[in-house]
Structures are given as C-alpha cells and as structure tokens.
Design an enzyme around this catalytic site. Structure first.
Site, PDB file in Angstrom:
ATOM      1  N   GLU A  97       3.481 -22.494 -40.064  1.00 34.67           N
ATOM      2  CA  GLU A  97       2.643 -23.671 -40.442  1.00 34.67           C
ATOM      3  C   GLU A  97       2.682 -23.817 -42.086  1.00 34.67           C
ATOM      4  O   GLU A  97       2.614 -22.692 -42.527  1.00 34.67           O
ATOM      5  CB  GLU A  97       1.369 -23.560 -39.720  1.00 34.67           C
ATOM      6  CG  GLU A  97       1.169 -23.459 -38.517  1.00 34.67           C
ATOM      7  CD  GLU A  97      -0.518 -23.385 -38.028  1.00 34.67           C
ATOM      8  OE1 GLU A  97      -0.885 -24.449 -37.738  1.00 34.67           O
ATOM      9  OE2 GLU A  97      -1.301 -22.298 -38.221  1.00 34.67           O
ATOM     10  N   HIS A 139      -1.636 -18.442 -28.236  1.00 30.21           N
ATOM     11  CA  HIS A 139      -0.265 -19.318 -28.357  1.00 30.21           C
ATOM     12  C   HIS A 139       1.016 -18.528 -28.083  1.00 30.21           C
ATOM     13  O   HIS A 139       1.928 -18.640 -27.276  1.00 30.21           O
ATOM     14  CB  HIS A 139      -0.274 -20.301 -29.596  1.00 30.21           C
ATOM     15  CG  HIS A 139      -1.449 -21.062 -29.579  1.00 30.21           C
ATOM     16  ND1 HIS A 139      -2.083 -21.521 -28.737  1.00 30.21           N
ATOM     17  CD2 HIS A 139      -2.110 -21.396 -30.876  1.00 30.21           C
ATOM     18  CE1 HIS A 139      -3.240 -22.429 -29.062  1.00 30.21           C
ATOM     19  NE2 HIS A 139      -3.226 -22.401 -30.465  1.00 30.21           N
TER      20      HIS A 139
HETATM   21  C1  BG6 Z   1      -4.983 -23.756 -33.133  1.00 28.57           C
HETATM   22  C2  BG6 Z   1      -5.276 -22.846 -34.287  1.00 28.57           C
HETATM   23  O1  BG6 Z   1      -5.104 -23.390 -31.937  1.00 28.57           O
HETATM   24  O2  BG6 Z   1      -3.231 -24.105 -33.377  1.00 28.57           O
HETATM   25  C3  BG6 Z   1      -4.990 -23.463 -35.733  1.00 28.57           C
HETATM   26  O3  BG6 Z   1      -6.796 -22.704 -34.180  1.00 28.57           O
HETATM   27  C4  BG6 Z   1      -3.427 -24.008 -35.786  1.00 28.57           C
HETATM   28  O4  BG6 Z   1      -5.281 -22.692 -36.670  1.00 28.57           O
HETATM   29  C5  BG6 Z   1      -3.245 -24.705 -34.576  1.00 28.57           C
HETATM   30  O5  BG6 Z   1      -3.147 -24.837 -36.850  1.00 28.57           O
HETATM   31  C6  BG6 Z   1      -1.612 -25.080 -34.417  1.00 28.57           C
HETATM   32  O6  BG6 Z   1      -1.326 -26.122 -33.498  1.00 28.57           O
HETATM   33  P1  BG6 Z   1      -0.168 -26.966 -33.562  1.00 28.57           P
HETATM   34  O7  BG6 Z   1       0.020 -27.811 -32.173  1.00 28.57           O
HETATM   35  O8  BG6 Z   1      -0.268 -27.946 -34.736  1.00 28.57           O
HETATM   36  O9  BG6 Z   1       1.075 -25.955 -33.592  1.00 28.57           O
END
Ligand code: BG6
Length: 489
Positions: free
Chosen positions: A216, A240
């Site tokens: 990210e 995740h």
């Molecule tokens: C969330 C986390 O579950 O997922 C965050 O708490 C993270 O820290 C986010 O930024 C990322 O989600 P995505 O869908 O943007 O990849």
C-alpha cells in the site's frame, strides 16, 4: 434468498468505514434495484445528529467515494430517504429503548430481517450483542456482522467469539474479511477449479514457490491509535494474506457451499508450519517506514504520523511459511505487506519450476521460469509469463513473453467494490465468503508465536524509507533461497 423487508443497522454509522465503504456499497446496490423492496438503514453513533444531519454526511460521502458517473440526484435522494440516525450512548438504557422502539416502528416488524453491522472496536462486540438480546430485537432472522480485527490474539478472539456466540448462533455471525469480496479473489476459485489446465500443475511437482504481496502507498493517517496496537501482522497478515494463501493452496471442495469452502480453507490454516522462536528469527522480517517520497510527494515517518516515537509496531512484514500437506510439502510461500511502499498493488505470483530438460542448445536458464501473476488490485486480472521463440531465421533464440487478461477489458463492466457483494450476502443470509469461528482461531493460533517472539525479542522493526519496497532484509529472505521477489506486473 432476498428478503422483502430488512432493517440494516450500522453501529459506528458516522465512522470512516461506514461513510467510505458501507454506505457507498449500499447506494450502488440500491441503484441496481437489488435491495429488498422495504428496507431501512439505521445509523447508530455517539454523534448528536438528527436524520437530516446524518443524511447530509452521507450525501457528502457519496459525492466523494462514488464514481461521478454513478451519481444521480433522484437516486441519491431516494437512497437518503431510507436513512435514519440514532444517537446511542451504550451506558444509557433509554437510548437502547429508543433503538428497540425504532426497530419495532414499521409495518410487520416480525418479518424484517435485522442486520446489525458492528463497525466499532471489537471490545464492544460482546456488550452490544448482549444489549440487543436484552431489548428483544434478536430473533431468528437477525444477523450480526463483525469487522476485523476479531481480538488481538487467540485468547481475546475466543472471548469475542464466546460473547457474540451467546447471543447469535454461528450461522448468523458474519465475520467480514473484505478481501474475500474482491472480484479478483473470488475469481481465484474459478480460475483454479473451472479450468483444467492449471490444477494438474498446482502442487510441489511443478510449483517452485508462491509469493503473495499486498503493498500500500497509504500510511496510517488518522488511524494511528488503532494501528499502533495492531501492526501489519495483525492488521493484514492474520486475515487478508492468510485468506489469500488459503484460496491458493486449498483442495477443491465438491461444490461451493456455505461450509465446504470454509472447511477446505480451515485445513490449509491447520497445515501451516508452526513457527518456533528460531523460525521467527530466521523466517520473518518486520519493518517500519521512515520519511520518504511516495508518488513524488514527501511523506512523514511512522513516528511523525503517530505523533510520538518509541513505538515498536511494524508497518511492514515479510515472512516465509509452508503448507505441510501432501500437495505442498517443501514449497515455500513468501508473504509480504507494508504501508507507505512504492506502489499500491496486491498480487499473487505462482512461480513454476523450470522444464526438467532443455533441448535448446545453450538455452538452459536463459529465460525465467513460467509465472502466473494473479492481479488482485488495482488492475484485476491475470498474466502468464511464458517462453517463446524470437522470430527470425537465426535458430532458437528464446525470449520471455506474456499472456494478459484484464477483467475490466474482458467484461467491460464496472467491477463492484468488495463490500457490495458481501453486504448482499449478509442480507441474503449466505455466509460462504465470511470467516467462520474456527478459521479465525486457527489463523490466530498460527500467528501468535510470531507476536510472542517479536514481543520478547530485543530487535526492533527495521527501517525502510517511505516509497520503497521495504527493508533490505525482505529481499535477503528470498535471496538466501536463491530466489527474488517478482516485480509486480
Ligand atoms: C484493512 C486494513 O483491513 O485493509 C487497512 O485495516 C488496509 O490497514 C486495508 O489499508 C486495505 O484494504 P484494500 O481493500 O484497500 O486493499
């Protein structure tokens, strides 16, 4: 089955998740005419807002988070007309009575499917469920949605699960991992099991290793208070990344059913090689971002984002694990995730072995091995890296080439946000894409030794400049095995 009547209550209705994700997702489903004919959305929060105040907030949120081409004044007004707001102080019994009155104040309240979405801190989950039960709004149609994190370790996860489980039976508890709602993640099952050509290769016979990257560019922003207690392992890996690993590694269930997929994922979690303290030292890397440049813009360090130094929390994790079963024995799975990295990309790479014999003189190792990149985001799709002959009369010159599939181009449709699918599943009562209690607890069981070792180790997370691909130790983790992280496609 879509019910005719539904009351969708969001605890934390004025919070970031509700405004950024949940309400835009419900708006989209409303726009498609997919929500029940008779539905209401009830925002519960500590804010002193009346229904119009909340509607104004939600209107602004839709304008920010929904693509302008999907915003229609009539549709927005119709959607906002479904919204109600209740100020609730959890300590005040009268506020709970008002919630009860509001939920009963509709034609045929017994027929309504009640969804309670808890977008609040997990320490409140048990108490809220208990209160809902006491005020008599949990009937056989009611369901509860829990946002992660479910606890911060195994014991606390069990406590949360026990407390919620005293009120809602397991089939009515929807633990969200929004990665499972992503189109590209669901497509992993289809790619693997609705095609014949991959599955015979999908094992230690032909796969050299697997890489899963979720990087990210965002920092922790205003979420420092939560994040500093969590860190990347709890925030991303425990849920995740392990869920992605499960979908890559699981055995085919006989059909896609509410328990069958989850049964297979659970087996993967239970087969993960447990980490000893020595393994943790050897096979995990934690990092923390320092100031740097992201997309050409200067960004502050993690400590500056937090407003204090001295934290030991990691914003980056890389690790190596193994699925100890017949299919995967000996195949390393490398996982990494971090904030403030050089780019936003989530991707799974399956790296195959080189052919057992090279019949092209001088070509051994001349081209990289076949790789399948499964692009989870932002550009959902797949890319298969192959070897081909370079055209020309000069003999066999081998060159890497790739086959590319992008869903947006292949299907020419808007890819819905993960929450759209998941919220519809909650309303329809389909828990397949939600985490079952045993999965969450198995994931904590595997994660906990890492947390414990890190907590007792004098080492601190390694520094990496924002806008890079993490600490150098993450590269070393693979290099010492003679491998490298694949550049995201
Ligand atoms: C969330 C986390 O579950 O997922 C965050 O708490 C993270 O820290 C986010 O930024 C990322 O989600 P995505 O869908 O943007 O990849």
């Amino acid at each position: 089955v879509l019910p005719d009547t539904c009351d969708f209550t969001v605890f934390g209705g004025t919070g970031d998740l509700a405004l950024r994700k949940l309400l835009p997702a419900l708006y989209h489903r409303d726009l498609e005419g997919q929500l029940p004919g008779d539905y209401r959305i009830l925002g519960v929060s500590m804010s002193d807002l009346d229904a119009d105040g909340w509607r104004d907030q939600v209107r602004a949120a839709l304008r920010t988070h929904v693509d302008p081409t999907d915003l229609y004044d009539g549709a927005i007004d119709r959607f906002l007309g479904r919204l109600h707001h209740l100020r609730l102080d959890a300590q005040n019994p009268e506020d709970w009575d008002r919630l009860h009155a509001l939920l009963k104040d509709r034609p045929n309240p017994e027929a309504a499917v009640r969804v309670f979405y808890l977008a609040v801190a997990p320490r409140l989950f048990g108490a809220i469920c208990q209160r809902l039960d006491e005020i008599g709004v949990v009937d056989e149609h009611a369901r509860v949605v829990l946002e992660k994190p479910i606890g911060h370790d195994l014991a606390s996860a069990r406590e949360v699960n026990d407390a919620v489980g005293r009120v809602f039976e397991e089939s009515r508890i929807f633990r969200i991992d929004h990665y499972l709602g992503k189109e590209s993640v669901q497509n992993l099952l289809v790619t693997r099991f609705a095609n014949t050509f991959l599955e015979p290769l999908w094992s230690s016979h032909w796969v050299d290793h697997v890489q899963i990257t979720v990087s990210e560019t965002v920092g922790v922003g205003g979420r420092g208070a939560y994040y500093d207690h969590a860190g990347a392992l709890r925030d991303m890996v425990q849920n995740h990344l392990l869920q992605l690993l499960c979908l890559v590694a699981m055995e085919p269930p006989t059909y896609v059913g509410r328990e069958t997929v989850r049964d297979e994922k659970l087996k993967v979690l239970q087969a993960l090689k447990p980490m000893t303290p020595t393994d943790v030292d050897h096979d995990t890397v934690r990092g923390r971002y320092a100031a740097g440049l992201v997309d050409g813009e200067p960004v502050p360090s993690y400590s500056d984002d937090l407003g204090h130094s001295g934290s030991r929390t990691e914003t980056f994790v890389a690790l190596k694990t193994e699925v100890q079963n017949w299919r995967w024995a000996g195949v390393p799975f490398y996982l990494r995730t971090g904030k403030r990295m050089d780019r936003r990309v989530s991707e799974i790479v399956v790296v195959f072995k080189q052919p057992p014999h090279s019949m092209f003189p001088g070509a051994e190792g001349a081209t990289p091995p076949n790789r399948l990149h499964i692009l989870v985001q932002p550009d959902e799709g797949m890319r298969l890296h192959l070897t081909a002959k370079e055209p020309g009369p000069g003999g066999y010159r081998l060159r890497p080439v790739s086959l590319d599939l992008r869903y947006a181009a292949a299907f020419d449709v808007r890819l819905p946000d993960a929450y759209e699918r998941l919220l519809m599943d909650v309303i329809r009562g389909n828990p397949t894409l939600f985490m079952r209690r045993d999965e969450v607890e198995a994931a904590w069981t595997w994660t906990e030794p890492i947390l414990q070792r890190w907590a007792s180790s004098p080492d601190r997370p390694k520094r990496y400049a924002a806008g890079t691909d993490g600490p150098t130790a993450a590269a070393t983790l693979l290099e010492r095995d003679g491998r490298t992280w694949q550049e995201p496609d």
